[in-house]
Design a protein around this motif. Structure first.
Motif, PDB file in Angstrom:
ATOM      1  N   UNK A 134      80.169  14.341 -99.462  1.00  0.00           N
ATOM      2  CA  UNK A 134      81.413  15.104 -99.391  1.00  0.00           C
ATOM      3  C   UNK A 134      82.366  14.451 -98.392  1.00  0.00           C
ATOM      4  N   UNK A 135      81.867  14.099 -97.228  1.00  0.00           N
ATOM      5  CA  UNK A 135      82.700  13.472 -96.202  1.00  0.00           C
ATOM      6  C   UNK A 135      83.309  12.172 -96.712  1.00  0.00           C
ATOM      7  N   UNK A 136      82.506  11.347 -97.366  1.00  0.00           N
ATOM      8  CA  UNK A 136      83.012  10.067 -97.864  1.00  0.00           C
ATOM      9  C   UNK A 136      84.019  10.247 -98.996  1.00  0.00           C
ATOM     10  N   UNK A 137      83.831  11.272 -99.821  1.00  0.00           N
ATOM     11  CA  UNK A 137      84.814  11.550-100.880  1.00  0.00           C
ATOM     12  C   UNK A 137      86.150  11.943-100.254  1.00  0.00           C
ATOM     13  N   UNK A 138      86.102  12.733 -99.180  1.00  0.00           N
ATOM     14  CA  UNK A 138      87.336  13.130 -98.496  1.00  0.00           C
ATOM     15  C   UNK A 138      88.008  11.932 -97.831  1.00  0.00           C
ATOM     16  N   UNK A 139      87.221  11.087 -97.192  1.00  0.00           N
ATOM     17  CA  UNK A 139      87.782   9.905 -96.535  1.00  0.00           C
ATOM     18  C   UNK A 139      88.372   8.948 -97.573  1.00  0.00           C
ATOM     19  N   UNK A 140      87.679   8.784 -98.684  1.00  0.00           N
ATOM     20  CA  UNK A 140      88.174   7.906 -99.744  1.00  0.00           C
ATOM     21  C   UNK A 140      89.529   8.390-100.242  1.00  0.00           C
ATOM     22  N   UNK A 141      89.634   9.697-100.458  1.00  0.00           N
ATOM     23  CA  UNK A 141      90.907  10.246-100.913  1.00  0.00           C
ATOM     24  C   UNK A 141      92.000  10.056 -99.855  1.00  0.00           C
ATOM     25  N   UNK A 147      83.225  20.308 -81.708  1.00  0.00           N
ATOM     26  CA  UNK A 147      81.970  20.749 -82.327  1.00  0.00           C
ATOM     27  C   UNK A 147      81.889  20.288 -83.785  1.00  0.00           C
ATOM     28  N   UNK A 148      83.021  20.334 -84.486  1.00  0.00           N
ATOM     29  CA  UNK A 148      83.044  19.860 -85.868  1.00  0.00           C
ATOM     30  C   UNK A 148      82.800  18.358 -85.905  1.00  0.00           C
ATOM     31  N   UNK A 149      83.424  17.635 -84.983  1.00  0.00           N
ATOM     32  CA  UNK A 149      83.217  16.181 -84.949  1.00  0.00           C
ATOM     33  C   UNK A 149      81.762  15.849 -84.636  1.00  0.00           C
ATOM     34  N   UNK A 150      81.164  16.586 -83.723  1.00  0.00           N
ATOM     35  CA  UNK A 150      79.759  16.333 -83.382  1.00  0.00           C
ATOM     36  C   UNK A 150      78.860  16.577 -84.590  1.00  0.00           C
ATOM     37  N   UNK A 151      79.176  17.621 -85.357  1.00  0.00           N
ATOM     38  CA  UNK A 151      78.367  17.923 -86.537  1.00  0.00           C
ATOM     39  C   UNK A 151      78.512  16.838 -87.602  1.00  0.00           C
ATOM     40  N   UNK A 152      79.744  16.427 -87.875  1.00  0.00           N
ATOM     41  CA  UNK A 152      79.943  15.354 -88.857  1.00  0.00           C
ATOM     42  C   UNK A 152      79.269  14.065 -88.377  1.00  0.00           C
ATOM     43  N   UNK A 153      79.275  13.820 -87.074  1.00  0.00           N
ATOM     44  CA  UNK A 153      78.636  12.622 -86.533  1.00  0.00           C
ATOM     45  C   UNK A 153      77.139  12.639 -86.824  1.00  0.00           C
ATOM     46  N   UNK A 154      76.524  13.805 -86.677  1.00  0.00           N
ATOM     47  CA  UNK A 154      75.097  13.919 -86.986  1.00  0.00           C
ATOM     48  C   UNK A 154      74.840  13.683 -88.475  1.00  0.00           C
ATOM     49  N   UNK A 178      87.510  10.702 -89.363  1.00  0.00           N
ATOM     50  CA  UNK A 178      87.962   9.380 -88.936  1.00  0.00           C
ATOM     51  C   UNK A 178      87.524   9.086 -87.500  1.00  0.00           C
ATOM     52  N   UNK A 179      87.605  10.088 -86.642  1.00  0.00           N
ATOM     53  CA  UNK A 179      87.328   9.859 -85.231  1.00  0.00           C
ATOM     54  C   UNK A 179      85.836   9.621 -84.963  1.00  0.00           C
ATOM     55  N   UNK A 180      84.965  10.191 -85.789  1.00  0.00           N
ATOM     56  CA  UNK A 180      83.529  10.055 -85.531  1.00  0.00           C
ATOM     57  C   UNK A 180      83.057   8.607 -85.616  1.00  0.00           C
ATOM     58  N   UNK A 181      83.783   7.772 -86.335  1.00  0.00           N
ATOM     59  CA  UNK A 181      83.343   6.396 -86.547  1.00  0.00           C
ATOM     60  C   UNK A 181      83.249   5.606 -85.233  1.00  0.00           C
ATOM     61  N   UNK A 182      84.048   6.005 -84.274  1.00  0.00           N
ATOM     62  CA  UNK A 182      83.994   5.340 -82.976  1.00  0.00           C
ATOM     63  C   UNK A 182      82.677   5.638 -82.255  1.00  0.00           C
ATOM     64  N   UNK A 187     106.851   9.160 -89.144  1.00  0.00           N
ATOM     65  CA  UNK A 187     106.189  10.254 -88.423  1.00  0.00           C
ATOM     66  C   UNK A 187     105.052  10.827 -89.265  1.00  0.00           C
ATOM     67  N   UNK A 188     105.246  10.861 -90.573  1.00  0.00           N
ATOM     68  CA  UNK A 188     104.218  11.391 -91.466  1.00  0.00           C
ATOM     69  C   UNK A 188     102.981  10.500 -91.516  1.00  0.00           C
ATOM     70  N   UNK A 189     103.142   9.225 -91.170  1.00  0.00           N
ATOM     71  CA  UNK A 189     101.992   8.316 -91.159  1.00  0.00           C
ATOM     72  C   UNK A 189     100.968   8.724 -90.106  1.00  0.00           C
ATOM     73  N   UNK A 190     101.401   9.453 -89.094  1.00  0.00           N
ATOM     74  CA  UNK A 190     100.499   9.859 -88.013  1.00  0.00           C
ATOM     75  C   UNK A 190      99.712  11.133 -88.343  1.00  0.00           C
ATOM     76  N   UNK A 191     100.046  11.778 -89.442  1.00  0.00           N
ATOM     77  CA  UNK A 191      99.361  13.021 -89.807  1.00  0.00           C
ATOM     78  C   UNK A 191      97.963  12.697 -90.333  1.00  0.00           C
ATOM     79  N   UNK A 192      96.954  13.320 -89.741  1.00  0.00           N
ATOM     80  CA  UNK A 192      95.568  13.149 -90.194  1.00  0.00           C
ATOM     81  C   UNK A 192      95.133  14.408 -90.933  1.00  0.00           C
ATOM     82  N   UNK A 193      94.654  14.241 -92.142  1.00  0.00           N
ATOM     83  CA  UNK A 193      94.235  15.385 -92.939  1.00  0.00           C
ATOM     84  C   UNK A 193      92.840  15.857 -92.547  1.00  0.00           C
ATOM     85  N   UNK A 194      91.937  14.909 -92.333  1.00  0.00           N
ATOM     86  CA  UNK A 194      90.545  15.235 -92.009  1.00  0.00           C
ATOM     87  C   UNK A 194      90.167  14.491 -90.719  1.00  0.00           C
ATOM     88  N   UNK A 195      90.728  14.912 -89.598  1.00  0.00           N
ATOM     89  CA  UNK A 195      90.683  14.091 -88.373  1.00  0.00           C
ATOM     90  C   UNK A 195      89.288  13.716 -87.894  1.00  0.00           C
TER      91      UNK A 195
END
Length: 277
Positions: A217-224, A196-203, A271-275, A260-268
């Motif tokens: 806000x989303x782009x500032x988080x992704x940039x960081x 549901x969160x991904x769907x909202x960010x996608x919109x 990133x996933x909505x781009x697909x 292993x830490x490279x696989x950790x997503x902070x704001x998943x």
């Protein structure tokens, strides 16, 4: 003969007896005497300064993230955006620092590595605080700080607050209906991605002109997070270059742990909505 240039002729202050000077303001005597080496090897000074300056930059990152979160909670997005942009630049600085450390060869490091004992960057409480602030909340990571009650209290206090991403999702929930289990979750626990969160960010991304503040806000988080991921990758590369696949001084698997830490997503979801776009 030309008279040597004297800044005092143009009004520069040259006498500081009993007055605030540059070194006083910055406490430079204390700062520049904090590089205690444990061996007589040349590169240990580089190693210490690299980690001390990294801790100073992380101190500033915590300062900025704390204020950005507070501004977002109060609905002051513009101020928060400036601070988040600054944190991204801080991690750009931290990334550049790896280039200096990589001038240290395996032979250079081996010469003083034993003097570190069990100390390791893995034990940085400021790095742990940043991870907790961003939403990577693993309570097992309190244990390396158990010998310091003040640090455990600091980190537990952070776990009791919503992470930066929790605050961003609450801002998102003001424009989109999100499950109560997400908006009012136990913030001390790790965040689990939500469709549901991904769907909202996608919109938000499909109609940025309508949801501009959320989009920014989303782009500032992704940039960081982009810079944060680069920092982790540079960490792995530097460690592998210097010690190969030896275990870390703190007992971790070294490169295997860092990978292993490279696989950790902070704001998943961001990133996933781009697909889906």
């Amino acid at each position: 003969m030309t008279k040597p240039y004297d800044p005092a002729d143009e009004g520069a202050q040259m006498s500081f007896d009993g007055r605030m000077a540059y070194g006083d303001y910055l406490s430079l005597d204390m700062l520049l005497n904090a590089q205690k080496t444990w061996t007589d090897t040349h590169d240990e000074m580089l190693f210490i300064i690299q980690h001390q300056t990294s801790e100073l930059w992380m101190r500033l990152a915590i300062h900025e993230l704390t204020a950005a979160r507070a501004h977002l909670i109060d609905g002051h997005s513009r101020q928060a955006f400036k601070m988040l942009a600054r944190v991204a630049r801080i991690f750009e600085q931290l990334n550049s620092a790896w280039d200096v450390l990589r001038t240290m060869t395996p032979s250079d490091y081996t010469a003083f590595r034993d003097a570190l004992g069990q100390s390791s960057g893995f034990q940085s409480h400021q790095y742990r605080q940043i991870e907790f602030m961003l939403g990577n909340r693993n309570k097992a990571m309190l244990r390396p700080h158990a010998h310091r009650a003040d640090l455990v209290e600091l980190l537990e206090n952070e776990l009791a607050q919503p992470s930066l991403y929790d605050v961003a999702i609450r801002a998102l929930s003001q424009s989109f209906a999100l499950p109560d289990a997400v908006v009012n979750r136990d913030v001390s626990e790790p965040y689990a991605p939500s469709p549901e969160v991904q769907a909202a960010w996608t919109e938000v991304y499909r109609a940025p002109e309508i949801h501009w503040e959320l989009y920014e806000l989303a782009e500032k988080l992704v940039d960081f997070e982009d810079y944060f991921r680069r920092w982790r990758f540079n960490h792995v590369t530097t460690v592998e270059r210097v010690i190969g696949f030896k275990r870390g001084t703190g007992g971790t698997g070294g490169v295997s742990y860092l990978r292993r830490m490279l696989d950790v997503e902070l704001f998943p979801e961001l990133w996933h909505l781009r697909t889906e776009l």
